[in-house]
Design an enzyme around this catalytic site. Structure first.
Site, short mmCIF file in Angstrom:
data_model
loop_
_atom_site.label_atom_id
_atom_site.label_comp_id
_atom_site.label_asym_id
_atom_site.label_seq_id
_atom_site.Cartn_x
_atom_site.Cartn_y
_atom_site.Cartn_z
N ASP A 95 -4.26 7.01 12.15
CA ASP A 95 -3.32 7.26 11.06
C ASP A 95 -1.92 6.79 11.45
OD1 ASP A 95 -4.73 10.43 9.89
OD2 ASP A 95 -5.27 8.34 9.52
N THR A 96 -1.24 6.23 10.48
CA THR A 96 0.09 5.64 10.73
C THR A 96 1.13 6.68 11.12
OG1 THR A 96 -0.48 4.14 8.95
CG2 THR A 96 1.77 4.03 9.77
N ALA A 97 1.97 6.29 12.07
CA ALA A 97 3.12 7.13 12.44
C ALA A 97 4.35 6.23 12.48
CB ALA A 97 2.91 7.77 13.80
#
Lengths: 231, 204
Positions: A29-31
């Site tokens: 998941d993008t951070a």
């Protein structure tokens, strides 16, 4: 514990295990992290695989000490282990010097632990890239720590699934005069760009540190206000 | 060994002034009643803005100083910056406690200037730090020096006045102590410079 290394060089001079670890990161998941003049913001996707999951039990931004926090992209359990190790490093420093640790110092020491996993017998590299955000005497810091043990200081960056697109978006939006409030809005906008589905206060996590040197993970109500401002 | 802290003898004193600090020590190195040398160094410049004074067993004075030199040098290289005096003061406490059950027989005083502000800390041999006072003493002549300090000291003295006060306190104190003396050295640190003055005392 075996005696032989699992991470060894290929004939082309690459460490494939690290490449594969980076692949695991790229699936995560993008951070997003942005460093402003007077603070740093971390924003991370918190997509749950099922509506039955207790959302409050998942925490993707980990506080390492009062003035430093971290988030990740990749394997959650690996991040849990590393953030615990980081907290111990902070305390060790604190016991010795009785002073607030510098973000660069923490990054460097944690990076050593990550690198060891690429060169020790019987263990695999960590499957996470970590974004460390903190505010120390030298000012705001944003550091990315990769599975290889390499670490980079960024003005703004993204890791995970949408990293490439998010960074392209950030390159256009970032300016050095940004204040923390602008940075928070920009970070949320950047995350929204590549977000699958509807972005809500409970499927993302937002953490902010300002020049008071205190890192705060924003409650859902505050996140809701920021998201509404984006409209 | 009765009185391992008294074996070599020696006294140190540290004082805070207005935007300056001073450290003074005697010069005697003895073995009980015998004086071996009269030029033993007990105050060390750890960094441009930090002084470390040590009293106690001379062997440990030297070893502990070498250990602190190593720590600060490694710190400078690793962290790529100078160490703050308050940080060094805490480091000394940690380093002493690390040897809790086989301690260094020293009683250190750390003095420094942090952003112009005077810092003074003293410890027992196992790292109990005390940074609340404007002057501190150590060594066999310590208690005698205390008396002189209480009489001569005033807060916010200028560097020149401080040099005079600390010098007189050291000399008066060491005069009463058979194991300290044979000259004195006074260090005064300001933002601009460090001055070192060698004092003549009663040669006994």
């Amino acid at each position: 514990m075996t005696d032989f290394a699992l991470t060894t060089f290929s004939s082309k001079g690459k460490l494939l295990q690290i490449e594969y670890a980076l692949n695991a990161v790229a699936k995560g998941d993008t951070a997003i992290g942005i460093k402003a003049k007077n603070g740093v913001v971390l924003v991370v996707e918190k997509k749950q695989s099922s509506i039955l999951i207790e959302e409050s039990s998942v925490q993707k931004i980990a506080l390492l000490t009062d003035n430093v926090a971290a988030t990740y992209a990749g394997l959650g359990p690996d991040f849990r282990v590393l953030s615990q190790q980081a907290r111990k490093l902070v305390k060790k420093y604190d016991l010795k010097y009785q002073e607030e640790i510098f973000v660069q110092t923490l990054s460097r020491e944690l990076a050593e632990d990550v690198q060891i996993a690429t060169q020790r017998g019987g263990i695999r590299p960590f499957g996470v890239s970590i974004l460390i955000a903190g505010y120390d005497e030298e000012g705001p810091h944003l550091v990315q720590l990769d599975p290889s043990g390499a670490y980079y200081s960024w003005k703004a960056t993204a890791i995970g699934k949408q990293a490439k697109n998010a960074k392209a978006f950030l390159e256009k939006r970032y300016n050095a005069d940004m204040e923390i409030e602008d940075a928070i809005n920009t970070a949320l906008l950047t995350l929204k760009e590549g977000f699958e589905g509807q972005i809500t206060p409970t499927n993302i996590e937002v953490g902010v540190i300002r020049d008071d040197h205190v890192f705060r993970i924003l409650p859902a109500s505050q996140v809701k206000d920021y998201l509404e401002e984006l409209e | 060994m009765s009185g391992i802290f008294e074996y070599n003898g020696g006294s140190i004193v540290g004082m805070k002034g207005k935007n300056c600090i001073a450290m003074a020590c005697d010069r005697r190195f003895g073995q009980q009643m015998s004086t071996i040398t009269t030029n033993y160094q007990k105050v060390f410049k750890i960094q441009d803005n930090i002084l470390l004074a040590l009293s106690g067993l001379n062997s440990d004075i030297h070893t502990f100083y070498a250990l602190m030199e190593k720590e600060i040098n490694l710190y400078n290289l690793k962290e790529n910056r100078k160490m703050k005096p308050t940080t060094f003061a805490n480091l000394v406490a940690s380093a002493l406690y690390e040897r809790r059950f086989g301690p260094f027989f020293v009683t250190p005083i750390v003095a420094g200037l942090e952003n112009g502000k005077p810092i003074l800390a003293t410890y027992d041999s196992i790292g109990c730090k005390s940074d609340l006072d404007d002057f501190q003493v150590g060594g066999t002549g310590g208690n005698y020096i205390y008396g002189a300090c209480e009489a001569f000291f005033k807060p916010d003295l200028s560097p020149e006045e401080l040099e005079e006060v600390i010098g007189q306190s050291l000399v008066s104190g060491c005069d009463r102590d058979s194991l300290s003396g044979w000259g004195g050295v006074v260090y005064v640190l300001t933002e601009q410079k460090l001055t070192v003055k060698i004092l003549k005392t009663k040669q006994t």
